[in-house]
Design a protein around this motif. Structure first.
Motif: not given
Length: 188
Positions: A16-24
């Motif tokens: 989830l952190l990876g997905a959120l960071k990429a979207r950010f």
């Protein structure tokens, strides 16, 4: 003894952190001036908020930061999927609307789903602010928080974006459509 605490497995948390960071990083126009390291530190300190963000992600919301409340030192996450989240469509506005249906009841309602996820439906004002970042709901619509005087009369509000404008409409709270869901907000 079982725990009622809502938390993610370490593996899911990292995904989830990876997905959120990429979207950010891909959508810096939504949160100019924000730094991922500071966001991640806030997320690390909030297990239950991570669980709620995972629920937003799991149901197709694609949560991202859309603001920062300086007074409360909180990041504001909204669902930023192009259309109303797929995993939250075909729902009545609230439980009263759902229970009033005689036939063809959907499985759930927007208010109870949001509460279970630990998020809140967007207000009309929040919806309009989100639309200033980019265009959302050009083919779908989203329930928004409805003032009590409208709700007491059986109605509920929803919004969409058509013809270059945000439109606010009304329906009976018991109505539901395959192209109508809801967008949520979460403060971290």
């Amino acid at each position: 003894m079982t725990s009622n605490k809502k938390e993610l497995s370490p593996e899911r948390r990292e995904e989830l952190l990876g997905a959120l960071k990429a979207r950010f990083e891909k959508n810096m126009h939504r949160h100019k001036g924000s730094e991922w390291a500071k966001v991640e530190a806030k997320l690390d300190a909030s297990t239950e908020k991570m669980w709620s963000l995972n629920e937003m992600e799991r149901t197709g919301g694609e949560p991202d930061i859309v603001g920062y409340d300086k007074k409360k030192a909180e990041y504001i996450f909204n669902d930023c999927s192009a259309e109303s989240p797929k995993g939250r469509r075909s729902v009545c506005y609230d439980l009263e609307g759902l229970e009033s249906r005689k036939k063809h009841k959907p499985e759930n309602n927007a208010i109870d789903m949001a509460t279970a996820m630990g998020i809140e439906l967007l207000t009309e004002e929040q919806y309009r602010t989100l639309q200033q970042l980019e265009n959302f709901d050009m083919k779908t619509s989203s329930w928004v928080q409805t003032p009590s005087d409208i709700r007491e009369l059986g109605g509920a509000l929803f919004c969409d974006f058509r013809f270059g404008h945000v439109f606010v409409y009304h329906n009976g709270a018991s109505s539901y459509y395959g192209a109508r869901g809801f967008r949520g907000s979460l403060r971290v």
